[in-house]
Scaffold this motif. Structure first.
Motif, PDB file in Angstrom:
ATOM      1  N   GLN A  22      54.618 114.947  -7.306  1.00 18.00           N
ATOM      2  CA  GLN A  22      54.075 116.248  -6.907  1.00 18.00           C
ATOM      3  C   GLN A  22      53.461 116.983  -8.100  1.00 18.00           C
ATOM      4  N   ALA A  23      54.022 116.790  -9.294  1.00 18.31           N
ATOM      5  CA  ALA A  23      53.444 117.408 -10.486  1.00 18.31           C
ATOM      6  C   ALA A  23      52.116 116.739 -10.835  1.00 18.31           C
ATOM      7  N   GLN A  24      52.003 115.426 -10.572  1.00 15.81           N
ATOM      8  CA  GLN A  24      50.729 114.731 -10.813  1.00 15.81           C
ATOM      9  C   GLN A  24      49.623 115.319  -9.932  1.00 15.81           C
ATOM     10  N   VAL A  25      49.966 115.630  -8.675  1.00 12.88           N
ATOM     11  CA  VAL A  25      48.975 116.204  -7.766  1.00 12.88           C
ATOM     12  C   VAL A  25      48.498 117.556  -8.281  1.00 12.88           C
ATOM     13  N   ARG A  26      49.431 118.398  -8.727  1.00 15.72           N
ATOM     14  CA  ARG A  26      49.059 119.729  -9.198  1.00 15.72           C
ATOM     15  C   ARG A  26      48.296 119.644 -10.518  1.00 15.72           C
ATOM     16  N   LEU A  27      48.667 118.691 -11.371  1.00 10.69           N
ATOM     17  CA  LEU A  27      47.938 118.512 -12.629  1.00 10.69           C
ATOM     18  C   LEU A  27      46.497 118.079 -12.348  1.00 10.69           C
ATOM     19  N   LEU A  28      46.303 117.218 -11.371  1.00  6.19           N
ATOM     20  CA  LEU A  28      44.958 116.779 -11.001  1.00  6.19           C
ATOM     21  C   LEU A  28      44.117 117.976 -10.572  1.00  6.19           C
ATOM     22  N   ARG A  29      44.710 118.893  -9.810  1.00  8.95           N
ATOM     23  CA  ARG A  29      43.961 120.080  -9.370  1.00  8.95           C
ATOM     24  C   ARG A  29      43.591 120.955 -10.564  1.00  8.95           C
ATOM     25  N   VAL A  30      44.506 121.078 -11.515  1.00  5.06           N
ATOM     26  CA  VAL A  30      44.209 121.879 -12.705  1.00  5.06           C
ATOM     27  C   VAL A  30      43.005 121.297 -13.440  1.00  5.06           C
ATOM     28  N   PHE A  53      44.761 109.304 -13.651  1.00  4.54           N
ATOM     29  CA  PHE A  53      44.582 108.463 -14.839  1.00  4.54           C
ATOM     30  C   PHE A  53      43.146 108.547 -15.356  1.00  4.54           C
ATOM     31  N   TYR A  54      42.181 108.474 -14.458  1.00  2.00           N
ATOM     32  CA  TYR A  54      40.781 108.525 -14.903  1.00  2.00           C
ATOM     33  C   TYR A  54      40.407 109.902 -15.445  1.00  2.00           C
ATOM     34  N   ARG A  55      41.050 110.936 -14.940  1.00  2.00           N
ATOM     35  CA  ARG A  55      40.810 112.282 -15.467  1.00  2.00           C
ATOM     36  C   ARG A  55      41.349 112.430 -16.885  1.00  2.00           C
ATOM     37  N   LEU A  56      42.502 111.846 -17.122  1.00  2.00           N
ATOM     38  CA  LEU A  56      43.136 111.960 -18.440  1.00  2.00           C
ATOM     39  C   LEU A  56      42.533 111.002 -19.458  1.00  2.00           C
ATOM     40  N   ASN A  57      42.028 109.888 -18.976  1.00  2.00           N
ATOM     41  CA  ASN A  57      41.597 108.795 -19.857  1.00  2.00           C
ATOM     42  C   ASN A  57      40.116 108.888 -20.228  1.00  2.00           C
ATOM     43  N   VAL A  58      39.575 110.096 -20.303  1.00  2.00           N
ATOM     44  CA  VAL A  58      38.157 110.265 -20.641  1.00  2.00           C
ATOM     45  C   VAL A  58      37.872 109.704 -22.033  1.00  2.00           C
ATOM     46  N   PHE A  59      38.742 110.011 -22.989  1.00  2.00           N
ATOM     47  CA  PHE A  59      38.558 109.503 -24.352  1.00  2.00           C
ATOM     48  C   PHE A  59      39.901 108.956 -24.842  1.00  2.00           C
ATOM     49  N   PRO A  60      40.134 107.666 -24.638  1.00  2.00           N
ATOM     50  CA  PRO A  60      41.419 107.091 -25.057  1.00  2.00           C
ATOM     51  C   PRO A  60      41.445 106.790 -26.559  1.00  2.00           C
TER      52      PRO A  60
END
Length: 521
Positions: free
Chosen positions: A303-311, A354-361
């Motif tokens: 559920q925190a992953q869902v809210r983080l995605l919205r942020v 994952f794709y939102r966070l992994n913009v610049f690995p």
């Protein structure tokens, strides 16, 4: 004299409270007062109780208003009058500058000729804060009617004075904070290369990526084994970014109970759940105009992953129990030691997040892949831990120890190095360090021309390690100590500091190198 009291009070209040700039406000007042009764000058003073002095902070005449800072010390009897201002009349007339002992001190300091004055003591919340004086050259200009009219300006003048002083104090504190912030940012940037051991060797590629992405708002995902220094790299990205003046909020996603994670990350409203006694801002809201570092992001529950995605998508949050969206401006840096692509395949981590966070690995290599950094890390932690323990002498390594440390795989990486150094220092009793708990066997030593000048089997003290490290860097720079691409720049230290270390380690350079005929290896 026929002056409407309401009109007089209104004009004075609007003019003196119309600007936080005291000299400008006082001048606007003078232009009005000068038209309605005798006035050659207005004088505003502040009382400094700690110094026992009246300070003339502003004056105004027909030409302009002037800011001043003339401190006039008062004798003990006069200080008592000022400290106990409520026992004396708020408004008084002085027909000559020598008729009033307090006015006389001001007049002598200001160089006035004999004058008529009306003085109003400015009282705010029962405390004397200063005085407002109207002065006319010559004697006998003022009557009780003038004094009654002048008494009307007491409250607005006191409030204007207090507001202006508080405003000036806020500006002063703001300048101090801004100056301190600039200083600490410069210190941080200057020490960055020293704090990140291996920034110019094993971590050079990582630091190149840090510098490339720091100025951008793009999300960064740091991956690497436990103890490789992901938090240090996150600090570096933030400190080199345009957001460096903003907050850096760190969150260990694996350390927050699942039942509290929404409240911790996004905040909650009063009464949102049992125990929510007041409104609380979450970590994301606190990171506004700065950076949030989500360490161990793979541990976030679904559920925190869902809210983080919205942020990340909407750039807004909602507090728990709230219905209002709150816009935020943040840069997200996340980190994990786990294999996120594998977790995505297993359904344990959202693919879209994952794709939102992994913009610049950025992958931070483990210590076994950058063994050339081990001697510098060992030296750094020996010095740091010795200072923390208050050791008078920094111990050296026993011969052959460095070879064993280089051959060890260090599964705990940099954190394990720090712990091993601290434990060995505690056990050493002031003797040379031999790291008895580190096994001799391990992965073979991997060294390249750019990474290490250390040969297996060569006995090295700590100073010998440092000397060889500096010589290797000098070899890379063809003996050049300073300037772009020089040894000092590569080592991340001041050229003067490097020369001092070279003298201490008896490494020739410059003229001494030419005279000795020795070439840096």
């Amino acid at each position: 004299m026929n002056i409407d009291e309401s009109q007089f009070f209104k004009e004075i209040t609007l003019r003196i409270c119309g600007s936080l700039n005291l000299e400008r406000a006082l001048w606007h007042c003078f232009l009005y007062v000068h038209e309605v009764f005798p006035a050659d000058e207005l004088i505003l003073t502040v009382y400094d109780q700690s110094l026992g002095a009246l300070e003339v902070v502003a004056t105004a005449d027909i030409h302009d208003g002037t800011a001043r800072s003339d401190k006039i010390p008062m004798s003990p009897p006069l200080r008592k009058q000022l400290d106990e201002a409520l026992r004396y009349p708020r408004v008084r007339i002085s027909d000559g500058i020598f008729d009033d002992p307090i006015v006389e001190r001001i007049a002598r300091h200001m160089g006035w000729l004999d004058s008529s004055m009306i003085i109003t003591r400015l009282i705010l919340e029962g405390r004397f804060v200063g005085s407002l004086i109207v002065r006319a050259k010559g004697t006998g200009h003022y009557t009780e009617e003038h004094a009654r009219l002048w008494a009307l300006v007491n409250e607005p003048a006191a409030i204007a004075l207090a507001n202006s002083r508080q405003y000036l104090e806020l500006l002063r504190l703001k300048e101090i904070l801004a100056d301190d912030n600039r200083y600490f940012q410069e210190e941080l940037r200057g020490r960055l290369g020293n704090e990140i051991i291996g920034a110019h060797f094993g971590l050079r590629e990582v630091m190149d990526q840090v510098i490339r992405v720091a100025a951008l708002p793009s999300p960064v995902l740091l991956s690497g084994e436990t103890g490789t220094g992901k938090e240090v790299i996150a600090n570096a990205i933030h400190s080199l970014s345009p957001r460096s003046n903003g907050p850096l909020i760190k969150v260990n996603c694996g350390a927050i109970p699942e039942s509290l994670i929404d409240s911790e990350l996004f905040g909650h409203e009063k009464g949102a759940f049992t125990g929510a006694m007041a409104q609380k801002r979450g970590r994301f809201e606190r990171a506004h105009e700065g950076t949030i570092f989500l360490d161990e992001v793979a541990e976030l529950p679904p559920q925190a992953q869902v809210r983080l995605l919205r942020v990340l998508q909407e750039k807004e949050i909602e507090r728990v129990g709230g219905a209002q969206s709150i816009k935020i401006d943040i840069r997200v840096i996340s980190a994990t030691h786990r294999d996120l692509p594998k977790l995505v395949e297993e359904g344990a981590f959202r693919e879209d997040l994952f794709y939102r966070l992994n913009v610049f690995p950025i992958r931070i290599p483990p210590l076994r892949e950058r063994r050339a950094d081990i001697p510098a890390l060992i030296e750094h932690f020996i010095r740091e831990k010795s200072r923390e323990m208050g050791l008078a002498v920094i111990p050296s390594l026993t011969p052959g120890t460095i070879d064993r440390l280089l051959g060890y795989n260090w599964p705990g990486n940099v954190r394990e190095v720090a712990n091993a150094v601290e434990k060995t220092l505690i056990q050493s009793d002031g003797k040379s360090l031999d790291f008895p708990d580190i096994p001799a066997q391990g992965a073979p030593i991997v060294a390249t021309t750019k990474q290490s000048a250390l040969s297996p089997g060569f006995p090295l003290t700590l100073e010998k390690v440092e000397a060889n490290h500096i010589k290797e860097v000098l070899k890379m720079t063809a003996g050049r100590v300073e300037g772009p691409g020089g040894a000092a720049e590569l080592l991340g230290i001041n050229p003067g500091t490097l020369r001092h270390r070279m003298r201490k380690l008896k490494i020739p350079f410059g003229r001494s190198q030419k005279m000795s005929g020795v070439k840096n290896p």
